[in-house]
Design a protein around this motif. Structure first.
Motif, PDB file in Angstrom:
ATOM      1  N   ARG A  30      -0.132  -9.795   5.206  1.00 45.72           N
ATOM      2  CA  ARG A  30       1.276  -9.468   5.439  1.00 45.72           C
ATOM      3  C   ARG A  30       1.624  -8.073   4.925  1.00 45.72           C
ATOM      4  NH1 ARG A  30       5.583 -11.692   1.918  1.00 45.72           N
ATOM      5  NH2 ARG A  30       7.458 -10.773   2.723  1.00 45.72           N
ATOM      6  N   LEU A  31       1.132  -7.738   3.760  1.00 48.08           N
ATOM      7  CA  LEU A  31       1.390  -6.428   3.172  1.00 48.08           C
ATOM      8  C   LEU A  31       0.859  -5.318   4.076  1.00 48.08           C
ATOM      9  CD1 LEU A  31       2.337  -4.797   0.623  1.00 48.08           C
ATOM     10  CD2 LEU A  31      -0.033  -4.944  -0.142  1.00 48.08           C
ATOM     11  N   MET A  32      -0.370  -5.472   4.534  1.00 48.57           N
ATOM     12  CA  MET A  32      -0.973  -4.435   5.379  1.00 48.57           C
ATOM     13  C   MET A  32      -0.267  -4.348   6.725  1.00 48.57           C
ATOM     14  SD  MET A  32      -3.165  -2.972   3.476  1.00 48.57           S
ATOM     15  CE  MET A  32      -4.337  -2.084   4.499  1.00 48.57           C
ATOM     16  N   ARG A  33       0.088  -5.480   7.287  1.00 51.63           N
ATOM     17  CA  ARG A  33       0.828  -5.475   8.558  1.00 51.63           C
ATOM     18  C   ARG A  33       2.141  -4.721   8.409  1.00 51.63           C
ATOM     19  NH1 ARG A  33       3.260 -10.866   9.404  1.00 51.63           N
ATOM     20  NH2 ARG A  33       4.844  -9.863   8.125  1.00 51.63           N
ATOM     21  N   ASP A  34       2.871  -5.019   7.328  1.00 52.44           N
ATOM     22  CA  ASP A  34       4.174  -4.391   7.124  1.00 52.44           C
ATOM     23  C   ASP A  34       4.061  -2.916   6.760  1.00 52.44           C
ATOM     24  OD1 ASP A  34       5.201  -6.844   7.739  1.00 52.44           O
ATOM     25  OD2 ASP A  34       5.817  -7.343   5.705  1.00 52.44           O
ATOM     26  N   ALA A  35       2.898  -2.514   6.270  1.00 51.80           N
ATOM     27  CA  ALA A  35       2.654  -1.099   5.989  1.00 51.80           C
ATOM     28  C   ALA A  35       2.145  -0.371   7.239  1.00 51.80           C
ATOM     29  CB  ALA A  35       1.642  -0.945   4.855  1.00 51.80           C
ATOM     30  N   GLY A  36       1.971  -1.128   8.351  1.00 52.77           N
ATOM     31  CA  GLY A  36       1.498  -0.537   9.599  1.00 52.77           C
ATOM     32  C   GLY A  36       0.008  -0.265   9.599  1.00 52.77           C
ATOM     33  N   LEU A  37      -0.735  -1.076   8.825  1.00 52.88           N
ATOM     34  CA  LEU A  37      -2.171  -0.865   8.683  1.00 52.88           C
ATOM     35  C   LEU A  37      -2.924  -2.139   9.031  1.00 52.88           C
ATOM     36  CD1 LEU A  37      -1.819   0.941   5.259  1.00 52.88           C
ATOM     37  CD2 LEU A  37      -2.380   2.053   7.431  1.00 52.88           C
ATOM     38  N   THR A  38      -4.219  -2.018   9.213  1.00 54.33           N
ATOM     39  CA  THR A  38      -5.029  -3.191   9.532  1.00 54.33           C
ATOM     40  C   THR A  38      -5.444  -3.904   8.255  1.00 54.33           C
ATOM     41  OG1 THR A  38      -7.109  -1.952   9.481  1.00 54.33           O
ATOM     42  CG2 THR A  38      -5.955  -2.080  11.609  1.00 54.33           C
ATOM     43  N   HIS A  39      -5.657  -5.192   8.375  1.00 58.08           N
ATOM     44  CA  HIS A  39      -6.053  -6.019   7.236  1.00 58.08           C
ATOM     45  C   HIS A  39      -7.353  -5.511   6.616  1.00 58.08           C
ATOM     46  CE1 HIS A  39      -8.018  -9.533   5.355  1.00 58.08           C
ATOM     47  NE2 HIS A  39      -6.792  -9.868   5.001  1.00 58.08           N
ATOM     48  N   GLY A  40      -8.304  -5.160   7.451  1.00 51.48           N
ATOM     49  CA  GLY A  40      -9.602  -4.694   6.959  1.00 51.48           C
ATOM     50  C   GLY A  40      -9.520  -3.416   6.150  1.00 51.48           C
ATOM     51  N   GLY A  41      -8.509  -2.603   6.419  1.00 51.41           N
ATOM     52  CA  GLY A  41      -8.363  -1.345   5.697  1.00 51.41           C
ATOM     53  C   GLY A  41      -7.973  -1.510   4.239  1.00 51.41           C
ATOM     54  N   PHE A  42      -7.542  -2.705   3.866  1.00 48.19           N
ATOM     55  CA  PHE A  42      -7.117  -2.952   2.488  1.00 48.19           C
ATOM     56  C   PHE A  42      -8.224  -2.610   1.499  1.00 48.19           C
ATOM     57  CE2 PHE A  42      -7.093  -5.810  -1.171  1.00 48.19           C
ATOM     58  CZ  PHE A  42      -5.853  -5.534  -1.722  1.00 48.19           C
ATOM     59  N   TYR A  43      -9.458  -3.026   1.821  1.00 44.61           N
ATOM     60  CA  TYR A  43     -10.557  -2.896   0.863  1.00 44.61           C
ATOM     61  C   TYR A  43     -11.079  -1.468   0.739  1.00 44.61           C
ATOM     62  CZ  TYR A  43     -10.091  -7.875   0.725  1.00 44.61           C
ATOM     63  OH  TYR A  43      -9.563  -9.118   0.563  1.00 44.61           O
ATOM     64  N   VAL A  44     -10.570  -0.578   1.548  1.00 47.23           N
ATOM     65  CA  VAL A  44     -10.864   0.850   1.363  1.00 47.23           C
ATOM     66  C   VAL A  44     -10.102   1.361   0.134  1.00 47.23           C
ATOM     67  CG1 VAL A  44     -10.545   3.139   2.386  1.00 47.23           C
ATOM     68  CG2 VAL A  44     -11.267   1.209   3.827  1.00 47.23           C
ATOM     69  N   HIS A  45      -8.973   0.718  -0.169  1.00 47.72           N
ATOM     70  CA  HIS A  45      -8.082   1.186  -1.230  1.00 47.72           C
ATOM     71  C   HIS A  45      -8.134   0.344  -2.504  1.00 47.72           C
ATOM     72  CE1 HIS A  45      -6.335   3.946   1.665  1.00 47.72           C
ATOM     73  NE2 HIS A  45      -6.279   2.933   2.516  1.00 47.72           N
ATOM     74  N   PHE A  46      -8.395  -0.959  -2.374  1.00 47.04           N
ATOM     75  CA  PHE A  46      -8.397  -1.865  -3.525  1.00 47.04           C
ATOM     76  C   PHE A  46      -9.565  -2.826  -3.407  1.00 47.04           C
ATOM     77  CE2 PHE A  46      -4.050  -0.648  -2.535  1.00 47.04           C
ATOM     78  CZ  PHE A  46      -3.635  -0.111  -3.742  1.00 47.04           C
ATOM     79  N   GLU A  47     -10.184  -3.110  -4.544  1.00 44.98           N
ATOM     80  CA  GLU A  47     -11.352  -3.988  -4.497  1.00 44.98           C
ATOM     81  C   GLU A  47     -10.986  -5.459  -4.383  1.00 44.98           C
ATOM     82  OE1 GLU A  47     -12.663  -4.685  -9.093  1.00 44.98           O
ATOM     83  OE2 GLU A  47     -13.172  -2.742  -8.235  1.00 44.98           O
ATOM     84  N   SER A  48      -9.733  -5.810  -4.750  1.00 44.79           N
ATOM     85  CA  SER A  48      -9.310  -7.206  -4.692  1.00 44.79           C
ATOM     86  C   SER A  48      -7.784  -7.280  -4.710  1.00 44.79           C
ATOM     87  CB  SER A  48      -9.857  -7.983  -5.900  1.00 44.79           C
ATOM     88  OG  SER A  48      -9.268  -7.494  -7.104  1.00 44.79           O
ATOM     89  N   LYS A  49      -7.280  -8.458  -4.416  1.00 43.16           N
ATOM     90  CA  LYS A  49      -5.840  -8.707  -4.492  1.00 43.16           C
ATOM     91  C   LYS A  49      -5.356  -8.520  -5.928  1.00 43.16           C
ATOM     92  CE  LYS A  49      -1.870 -11.125  -3.505  1.00 43.16           C
ATOM     93  NZ  LYS A  49      -1.240 -11.285  -4.804  1.00 43.16           N
ATOM     94  N   GLU A  50      -6.136  -8.968  -6.908  1.00 41.84           N
ATOM     95  CA  GLU A  50      -5.737  -8.809  -8.304  1.00 41.84           C
ATOM     96  C   GLU A  50      -5.665  -7.330  -8.685  1.00 41.84           C
ATOM     97  OE1 GLU A  50      -6.497 -11.034 -12.493  1.00 41.84           O
ATOM     98  OE2 GLU A  50      -8.308 -10.458 -11.405  1.00 41.84           O
ATOM     99  N   ALA A  51      -6.607  -6.530  -8.185  1.00 43.32           N
ATOM    100  CA  ALA A  51      -6.566  -5.091  -8.459  1.00 43.32           C
ATOM    101  C   ALA A  51      -5.299  -4.471  -7.871  1.00 43.32           C
ATOM    102  CB  ALA A  51      -7.809  -4.413  -7.893  1.00 43.32           C
ATOM    103  N   LEU A  52      -4.899  -4.908  -6.686  1.00 45.88           N
ATOM    104  CA  LEU A  52      -3.647  -4.443  -6.080  1.00 45.88           C
ATOM    105  C   LEU A  52      -2.463  -4.839  -6.947  1.00 45.88           C
ATOM    106  CD1 LEU A  52      -1.772  -3.439  -3.731  1.00 45.88           C
ATOM    107  CD2 LEU A  52      -1.883  -5.800  -2.905  1.00 45.88           C
ATOM    108  N   ASP A  53      -2.419  -6.105  -7.391  1.00 49.73           N
ATOM    109  CA  ASP A  53      -1.295  -6.576  -8.197  1.00 49.73           C
ATOM    110  C   ASP A  53      -1.186  -5.795  -9.506  1.00 49.73           C
ATOM    111  OD1 ASP A  53      -0.424  -8.459  -6.340  1.00 49.73           O
ATOM    112  OD2 ASP A  53      -1.691 -10.047  -7.168  1.00 49.73           O
ATOM    113  N   ILE A  54      -2.312  -5.472 -10.121  1.00 53.52           N
ATOM    114  CA  ILE A  54      -2.300  -4.690 -11.360  1.00 53.52           C
ATOM    115  C   ILE A  54      -1.761  -3.287 -11.086  1.00 53.52           C
ATOM    116  CG2 ILE A  54      -3.779  -3.591 -13.088  1.00 53.52           C
ATOM    117  CD1 ILE A  54      -5.540  -6.174 -12.909  1.00 53.52           C
ATOM    118  N   ALA A  55      -2.245  -2.664 -10.022  1.00 55.78           N
ATOM    119  CA  ALA A  55      -1.771  -1.317  -9.667  1.00 55.78           C
ATOM    120  C   ALA A  55      -0.284  -1.341  -9.309  1.00 55.78           C
ATOM    121  CB  ALA A  55      -2.598  -0.752  -8.512  1.00 55.78           C
TER     122      ALA A  55
END
Length: 197
Positions: A34-59
């Protein structure tokens, strides 16, 4: 824009959205798809920026704390210390802060979820609490052990309870009561400090 600059800009866009959602919707608000969709990005692109959901939440928690800044520094410096603490509590325990969690304190927004979070997120949250307490002392001066902890707990608890109550009159009463209690507690600590001097 270079590829590295574009990657950095995309990460910033994701982080800004994640920090807002973390405060408004909690840990569940940053579901990756949902986050990536709303940012206008693909789901797969998430892991280019963060290693995990927890890493995203910490950042996102770190970003939210940075954007909030040091609340103590926003209170007039020429007031007595007890009055500065009372004013800081009044700003924190306001209708505006209650009604707009997306721009408010992430510590209060997440307090009930943290015990169920991952170990790394819990450590990051504890670090954010310690940073908030240190920020208060940098601006307001050193305090006896427990004073700022008690005031922060009263402020966070009051705000969280006020947000949980749908009846606006009762919610407003919670904010008022906690503002009054914060002012009394700050004054009591100041008197005790004077007696011990």
């Amino acid at each position: 824009m270079s590829r590295a600059e574009q990657k950095a800009a995309t990460r910033e866009k994701i982080l800004d959205l994640a920090a807002e959602r973390l405060r408004r919707e909690g840990l569940a608000g940053n579901a990756v798809h949902r986050l990536m969709r709303d940012a206008g990005l693909t789901h797969g692109g998430f892991y280019v920026h963060f290693e995990s959901k927890e890493a995203l939440d910490i950042a996102a928690l770190e970003r939210a704390m940075e954007s909030l800044g040091n609340l103590a520094s926003k209170v007039p410096a020429d007031l007595p210390r007890a009055e500065r603490r009372a004013q800081m509590a009044a700003r924190y325990l306001s209708r505006s802060h209650r009604d707009h969690p997306e721009t408010g304190c992430p510590l209060a927004a997440l307090v009930s979820e943290v015990p169920r979070g991952g170990d790394m997120f819990r450590e990051a949250y504890a670090g954010a609490v310690a940073g908030a307490l240190m920020g208060r002392q940098e601006v307001l001066g050193p305090t006896p052990p427990g004073e700022d902890i008690a005031l922060l707990a009263l402020m966070m608890g009051g705000l969280t309870l006020a947000r949980a109550i749908p009846d606006k009159d009762l919610s407003d009463a919670v904010l008022r009561a906690c503002r009054d209690a914060s002012a009394l507690l700050a004054e009591a600590y100041e008197h005790r400090r004077g007696d011990e001097a």
